[in-house]
Design a protein around this motif. Sequence first.
Motif: not given
Lengths: 134, 134, 134, 134
Positions: D110-117
Motif C-alpha cells: 500500500s502507498q502508506a506502507e511504502v511511505i512508512e518504509r
Amino acid sequence: MHLSIDLDSEVPIYQQIRDRLVEAVADGHLGEGAALPSTRQLASDLAINFHTVNKAYDLLRREGVIRVNRKSGAVVRRDSRSGPADPQFVEEWQRRLRTLLAEAEVLGLSQAEVIERCSTVQRSFGQARPDTPR
Amino acid sequence: MHLSIDLDSEVPIYQQIRDRLVEAVADGHLGEGAALPSTRQLASDLAINFHTVNKAYDLLRREGVIRVNRKSGAVVRRDSRSGPADPQFVEEWQRRLRTLLAEAEVLGLSQAEVIERCSTVQRSFGQARPDTPR
Amino acid sequence: MHLSIDLDSEVPIYQQIRDRLVEAVADGHLGEGAALPSTRQLASDLAINFHTVNKAYDLLRREGVIRVNRKSGAVVRRDSRSGPADPQFVEEWQRRLRTLLAEAEVLGLSQAEVIERCSTVQRSFGQARPDTPR
Amino acid sequence: MHLSIDLDSEVPIYQQIRDRLVEAVADGHLGEGAALPSTRQLASDLAINFHTVNKAYDLLRREGVIRVNRKSGAVVRRDSRSGPADPQFVEEWQRRLRTLLAEAEVLGLSQAEVIERCSTVQRSFGQARPDTPR
DNA sequence: GTGGTCTAGACCACG
DNA sequence: GTGGTCTAGACCACA
C-alpha cells in the motif's frame, strides 16, 4: 580509419586515441552520426589491446562526443554544429588555453603569429565540411 | 610568490607548478633574470614535498625556461622577449594547439569566439609588462 | 500503447520495456486482465528486435506481473489491488529502496523533500484509477 | 571496513561496492573527509581483483562522492550535509524513484506502507549522525 | 605505498 | 558481432 598513435609517447595511448578522434570530428572527417570502428577492430588495427580503445571510447562518451550502442557500436553524437556544450567543460578548456598561450609567449612566438597559427588550424577544420556556415 | 595548486586535480602537482610558473613568466610577473623561490621555501608554502617542487624546476630547466645554479638558486632564463626557442618545442606546441582547437570545435565554440578568447588572454599577458614592444 | 524507450541508454532495452510496463500497471493504464500488445506488434512500434520484447515479457512473467498464453497473448495478472506478492520480491525491493534513498541523501535532498517526491509520484499513480479504495 | 558483496549477484561487483559505499556515506559511517581503504587493500579484503574496486572508486569520483588523491587515496568529498548536487543527477534519480514506486504498487504494497518504509530507512540514516539538524 | 596504464584472455549480456 | 565485466599480472608515475 587510420589514427597515428605513438606507442612510446608519454601521453597515454587512450588519450591519444581520444585526441585524434576529437580532431577527426573537428575537421569534418567524422560528422554527426558517423560510425566509429568497433573497439576490437580499432585495437586490432593499432596493434594494441581492446581495453585501451575501450577506455578512449568511454572517455569520449562521458564528454558527450559519442554515444555507444550495444548494437551499432560507437557513433558520433555531437560535432561543431551541435550547439554549445556544458559551460563547465568550456571553463576547463579556457584554463588550458591560458596555459598553452603562456607557453607560446615563453617559446618566443609573437602574439600575432600565435593568432595566425590558430586561424590556419581553424581553416583546416573547415575544409572537409565547407557547407557549414560560420 | 603565491601559486594556486589543486591537490586533488588529476593534473600532477609538479605539472601544475610548472604551468603556473610559465604563466607567471608570460604575464610578466617573472621577467628574465628574476629569481624563483627556493624549492624548500615553495614546498613549505604549498605544504607539499620539496621533491615535487624539484621535479617542476627540473622540467622548466629542461624546457629552457629557467637556469638553476647551486648557490643562487633558480633564475628565469628566457621570457617573451628572448627570441625564438627550439623549433622542436614549437612543433610539439603546435600539435597541442591543434588538439585544443579541435576540442573547442566539438564543444560548440565558434571560431570567432575562440580567436576572441585567445586575444583576451594575450592582452592579459601584456598588462604587467607594458614596456615591451610588439 | 506507446512506450518511450531510449535506445542509447545504458539501461538494456528489455529492462526499459519492463520498467515502462510496470509503471503502466501502477498508474492504472493497464489494469488486471488488460491485454498487452503482441511482441511482434510492440517490436514493430519501437523498431527493435522482437526477441528483445520477448525477453521483457518473460521477465514480467517470472515476476508474476503478467500471464502469457499461447493464443491470447500476454495479459496483466496482477495490479495494485491484487494483494501482497512473494515476500522474497518485497525483500529484494526493500534493498533497492535503501540504496535509492541513500543516493538521495548523498545528492543533498532533504528527507522531507524525498518523502514529498514519493507522495507526488504515488498520487500520479492514483489518478488513472480513482475508484480504487486505499 | 567491511562491505557485504554478493559475487553471484547479477548486479556487477563494482556497482555493489559503489552502492554499499553510498549507503555508508548516507548512514554516517563515512562522513565528509573520511578515508576509504586503498583499492588494493579493499580488493584483498573482498577477495576480488583490484581493478574491480578501481572501477567502483572511479564511478564514485565521477559522481562527486569521493575525491581521489595519489598520496592519500580516496576520501569522502560530499555527504548529506554538503548541500544540493547537480540537478541532472536529481532528475535521473527521480526517474528511478518512479520505477521503484511503480514496482511497489505491483507488489501489492500500500502507498502508506511504502511511505512508512521510506521513513524507517531515513531514520536509520540519521542514527550514526544524530547531531545533524534536519 | 598510492593510484594509473597497458596487456591478455575468459566469459557474459545484449540485440 | 557488439560492448561490458572480471581476473591477473607487469610496469610506471606520483608524492
